[in-house]
Motif scaffolding. Structure first.
Motif, PDB file in Angstrom:
ATOM      1  N   GLU A  12      -0.816   8.202   3.707  1.00  0.00           N
ATOM      2  CA  GLU A  12      -1.243   6.674   2.265  1.00  0.00           C
ATOM      3  C   GLU A  12      -2.674   6.488   2.488  1.00  0.00           C
ATOM      4  N   GLY A  13      -3.408   7.651   2.044  1.00  0.00           N
ATOM      5  CA  GLY A  13      -4.246   6.874   2.168  1.00  0.00           C
ATOM      6  C   GLY A  13      -4.833   7.365   3.558  1.00  0.00           C
ATOM      7  N   ASP A  14      -5.888   6.608   4.644  1.00  0.00           N
ATOM      8  CA  ASP A  14      -6.595   6.482   5.479  1.00  0.00           C
ATOM      9  C   ASP A  14      -4.975   6.037   6.892  1.00  0.00           C
TER      10      ASP A  14
END
Ligand code: FES
Length: 142
Positions: free
Chosen positions: A132-134
């Motif tokens: 999830e994203g970074d």
């Protein structure tokens, strides 16, 4: 050892000790305690630069869990999470580059936890990893 000279036996002993230290250094991972929220662990990738390397690996210990989990890079952007507990007789497997090797009887697994060589017959317990994203999100409900 006497003076500045080593006899053959002393030389072999010193070399063996050095090789032992190198091997330990190659397979030892620092354990990172991590908080758990709703059966999940969230790892900020920026906090674990090891996972950005080929064959990168970290060992986490989720709060209130007895056993750690290995989080392993399989490519620069794909990750797996597996239990380090060997399915043969419960020893802790070590990370050796692309493989996980059990020091007790030699079972070998790939980074997805699949058995490459017995005597283990079953894969390592695997945890679902999503990005999830970074962040990596690891679902502890194996
Ligand atoms: S306990 Fe791992 S191979 Fe036997």
């Amino acid at each position: 050892m006497s003076g500045e000279h080593l006899d053959r036996r002393e030389f072999v002993a010193v070399c063996a000790a050095g090789v032992g230290l190198l091997l330990v250094g190659c397979v030892s991972l620092v354990t990172h305690p991590v908080p758990v929220s709703g059966d999940r662990v969230r790892l900020a990738l920026a906090s674990f630069p090891e996972l950005g390397k080929p064959d990168g690996a970290i060992k986490i210990l989720p709060d209130a869990h007895e056993d750690p989990i290995y989080v392993l890079a399989t490519t620069s952007s794909a990750f797996t999470a597996v239990s380090p507990i060997c399915t043969h007789r419960g020893c802790t497997v070590d990370v050796h580059g692309p493989r996980l090797v059990c020091p007790c009887h030699g079972s070998t697994y790939d980074r997805d936890g699949h058995v490459l060589r017995g005597p283990a017959q079953r894969s390592l317990t695997r945890y679902r990893v999503t990005r999830e994203g970074d962040e990596l999100v690891i679902d502890l409900r194996a």
